[in-house]
Write a protein that holds these residues in place. Structure first.
Motif, short mmCIF file in Angstrom:
data_model
loop_
_atom_site.label_atom_id
_atom_site.label_comp_id
_atom_site.label_asym_id
_atom_site.label_seq_id
_atom_site.Cartn_x
_atom_site.Cartn_y
_atom_site.Cartn_z
N GLN A 101 -46.84 72.82 -61.11
CA GLN A 101 -47.89 71.84 -61.37
C GLN A 101 -47.88 71.44 -62.84
O GLN A 101 -47.55 72.22 -63.71
CB GLN A 101 -49.26 72.43 -61.05
N SER A 133 -45.66 71.53 -67.62
CA SER A 133 -45.64 72.27 -66.36
C SER A 133 -46.05 73.71 -66.67
O SER A 133 -45.85 74.20 -67.78
CB SER A 133 -44.26 72.22 -65.72
N ASN A 178 -44.86 77.81 -59.70
CA ASN A 178 -45.96 76.95 -60.14
C ASN A 178 -45.39 75.77 -60.92
O ASN A 178 -45.22 75.83 -62.12
CB ASN A 178 -46.94 77.74 -61.03
#
Length: 102
Positions: free
Chosen positions: A26, A40, A24
């Protein structure tokens, strides 16, 4: 053995959090009490896990310290009472010996 199991559980949780964080990447906006920042997901997950782990150890350490202080106080009282009992039995023995002579 107990400490080994605890270490393994913590290690498994850490590995799972690293694995989830690695997949992940993102960037999210995290609102905390004073401000907000963009992090993040992997960084946020790792840092919150670390903070929670340290906070848990600190709380457990405080409880452990409180119990140890209480135990030390209780042991001190027991020693003091044992000394009083021994001193009292010596006095009773001396008194009974004096009474037996008369």
């Amino acid at each position: 053995m107990k400490y080994l199991l605890i270490f393994l559980v913590v290690l498994v949780i850490f590995i799972i959090s690293v694995t989830l964080g690695a997949h992940n990447d993102q960037v999210i906006t995290f609102n905390y009490l004073l401000a907000q920042g963009q992090f993040s997901i992997s960084t946020l997950l790792a840092s919150l896990f670390g903070v929670g782990f340290l906070l848990g150890w600190a709380i457990c350490g405080l409880f452990w310290l409180r119990v140890r202080v209480s135990l030390a106080n209780a042991q001190r009282k027991v020693k003091r009472m044992q000394a009083q009992i021994e001193q009292g039995s010596t006095t009773v023995t001396t008194t009974s010996s004096s009474a037996a002579r008369e």
